[in-house]
Each structure stands twice: as C-alpha cells, then as structure tokens.
Motif scaffolding. Sequence first.
Motif, PDB file in Angstrom:
ATOM      1  N   TRP A  47       1.005  -1.844   0.032  1.00 52.28           N
ATOM      2  CA  TRP A  47       0.127   0.450   0.177  1.00 52.28           C
ATOM      3  C   TRP A  47       0.805   1.304  -0.117  1.00 52.28           C
ATOM      4  O   TRP A  47       0.503   1.797  -0.849  1.00 52.28           O
ATOM      5  N   PRO A  52      -1.082  -2.150  -4.261  1.00 52.52           N
ATOM      6  CA  PRO A  52      -1.614  -2.406  -2.990  1.00 52.52           C
ATOM      7  C   PRO A  52      -2.013  -3.747  -4.145  1.00 52.52           C
ATOM      8  O   PRO A  52      -1.860  -3.507  -5.464  1.00 52.52           O
ATOM      9  N   GLN A  85      -6.854  -0.774   4.000  1.00 54.01           N
ATOM     10  CA  GLN A  85      -7.013  -0.590   2.817  1.00 54.01           C
ATOM     11  C   GLN A  85      -8.684  -0.589   2.681  1.00 54.01           C
ATOM     12  O   GLN A  85      -8.523  -1.525   2.116  1.00 54.01           O
TER      13      GLN A  85
END
Length: 221
Positions: A47, A52, A85
């Motif tokens: 990330w 990601p 996330q």
Amino acid sequence: MFQKVLIAEDTDYMSSGIKIALESFQIPQIEYAQYCDEAYLKLKKAWLSNEPFDLLISDLSFVDNYSPQQLTTGEELIKKAKELQPDLKTIVFSIEDKPYRIQHLCKELLVNAYVWKSIHGQKELKRAINSVYGNDFFITPKLAHTLRTIETFEITEYDVSLLKHLANGMDQRDISKDFKEKNMKPSSISSVEKRLKILKENFNANNPTQLIAITKDFGLI
C-alpha cells in the motif's frame, strides 16, 4: 481479473487447495504469508509503495508461532486490512461454520466472500473469485442460511427458559415436568423435543451441547 493476490494460510500454500483454484486465472502476482502479522506487513508495504494488493484470501485459524504475534486470527487480519485499505477485496477460506462467526465476518467486517473448506472447497473458491471480481457477494451455498439474522427467528421467553434448563443439564423429560409445574405451555415432552429441533436447525447446531455454546455466544443465556 485480479492482478495481485495475497494468501494468508498457515498450511503449505502448494498443498492448501488455493493454488489449484488460482491456476486457471493466470494471476500475474500471488504472494503468500503463513502468519497474520506477516500478511499485514505485506499489505502495508504494498500500500505504501502504491502497489496495493487487489485481493486477500485468508483462513481464520492459524497455528501458534514461536514469536508473539499481534494479529492471531484471520478476523483480526481482515479488520486491520480493511482499515488500511478499505477497498481491498477479501475472501475467507475456512473450515469454520458457526453462524454467529460467519454473520460477524459478512455483516460487520464486510468480507466479499465466505468459502467453506469442504470437499467442494476448491470449486467454490473459484466461483467466489469470479463473483468478487464482478463485485458480487459469494457464500458457500450450504452456509447461506447462516446469514439469516437472529431477528427473523423470534426467540421467546419460553425458548430462553428451555435453553437455560438444557444448559443446566436437564433432559427433555425434566424440562417438560418443570414447565408443567410452572404452567408454561406447551409443556409436553414432544413439544419440548420439537422446539429444541427447531432451535438446533435455526442455529445450525448438530447437538444440544453445540446449541448451548452457540446461544451463549449470541448472549441469549
């Protein structure tokens, strides 16, 4: 299709069944972590590097590590991963079939799929990956009933009394006798037996002991 997938699984990835399920998708990058802390560090590093992961596939239970772990369960990993996330797609692949736990994962942690490790696990995992990629939710069909909220099945004072008696070690005959003495209806042995059967079916319990454990976790008794 997903381009970057992380597998959190304490068994050997090569023999876990996940590898076989993923092979047909030709995903360019698949990484693997045996512990939740390791998995979270991989997620965080990716990330922060603006690379990601698209998908996290995680088990729920992990064997103890020789070094202390901050995250010890798949639930904890998924919660932290979602905080880091929020748009990360998540699939649970586990032998766990307890309704209250599945409800928590699907309705509170908002996992995108729940696949039961069973004889059809690999096949269903492939279906789950396709569904999640298409922004659809997936759950193993045999576990779909677990997402029925407890409110849709009315729990009465009668049920609570029945469960408490059962938890105290009383058999159906003794429960029936007590209900008759307290003028609680229905009180016949057959009625008690029938209601216990309905409760077991609703809570996906295989026996009275499991029923008591599940309803205690729900906070009913």
